[in-house]
Design a protein around this motif. Sequence first.
Motif, PDB file in Angstrom:
ATOM      1  N   ASP A  21       0.829  -1.212   0.000  1.00 41.46           N
ATOM      2  CA  ASP A  21       0.000   0.000   0.000  1.00 41.46           C
ATOM      3  C   ASP A  21       0.861   1.258   0.000  1.00 41.46           C
ATOM      4  O   ASP A  21       0.523   2.258  -0.637  1.00 41.46           O
ATOM      5  N   LEU A  25       0.695   4.056  -2.759  1.00 43.33           N
ATOM      6  CA  LEU A  25       0.418   5.456  -2.408  1.00 43.33           C
ATOM      7  C   LEU A  25       1.460   6.368  -3.038  1.00 43.33           C
ATOM      8  O   LEU A  25       1.114   7.396  -3.632  1.00 43.33           O
ATOM      9  N   LEU A 133      -5.073   5.798   6.345  1.00 38.58           N
ATOM     10  CA  LEU A 133      -5.204   4.635   5.474  1.00 38.58           C
ATOM     11  C   LEU A 133      -5.235   3.407   6.381  1.00 38.58           C
ATOM     12  O   LEU A 133      -4.225   3.022   6.960  1.00 38.58           O
ATOM     13  N   THR A 135      -5.178   0.138   6.355  1.00 38.83           N
ATOM     14  CA  THR A 135      -4.810  -1.094   5.668  1.00 38.83           C
ATOM     15  C   THR A 135      -5.114  -2.316   6.533  1.00 38.83           C
ATOM     16  O   THR A 135      -4.645  -2.412   7.664  1.00 38.83           O
ATOM     17  N   ILE A 169      -6.831   3.565  -1.142  1.00 38.29           N
ATOM     18  CA  ILE A 169      -6.071   4.803  -1.346  1.00 38.29           C
ATOM     19  C   ILE A 169      -6.845   5.815  -2.180  1.00 38.29           C
ATOM     20  O   ILE A 169      -6.938   6.995  -1.808  1.00 38.29           O
TER      21      ILE A 169
END
Length: 193
Positions: A21, A25, A133, A135, A169
């Motif tokens: 991620d 990003l 974020l 995740t 994202i």
Amino acid sequence: MNSIVVFCGSSEGDDAKYVNDALQLGRILAERHITLVYGGARIGIMGAVAKGALTHKGKVIGVIPEFLMKKEVYHPNLTQLIITKDMHERKMRMHELSSGILMLPGGYGTLEEFFEMLTWAQLGLHNYPIGVLNTNGFYDTLLQMLKHMVHQGFVKPFNYEMVLVDDNIDNLLHKMKNYSPKPVPKWITKEQT
């Protein structure tokens, strides 16, 4: 938003998705011509987000205090590396260079940096969009704690709503781009922080 400060770990964590991620990003920020401002390291999640941006020709500014140059293994290939005398100056420079705040998985330092910026927003020192974020639900329990603070009367509901959360994202950046802050009375000036 033409620049985003990203707070995240100097470790990679135990789930490969954290690194993936971060790379994604960085790529997305580069593709959207959004400058990445971050802690300046080439290791951990920090290194991954920088790598994602740099690989796609993005602008990356690292801000690192002198005493962490070796511990966090500074990144030698950034667009710009700013060395500060201490952690407080680091956060002030990151704040000055950014127009949005985003937190990825990390440890104590990540939380400390994120919550100081969130507190500054609560005090009316800035009105930047503030994203998390989340995740693989990494911050689920933290978000539960924030809701508990609201229910117990320590955080106002509109201050809780300052925190924009998503596990995707693109969705998170969309929320940040379209964020419309509510007026907050300024309690103190930047010079008083």
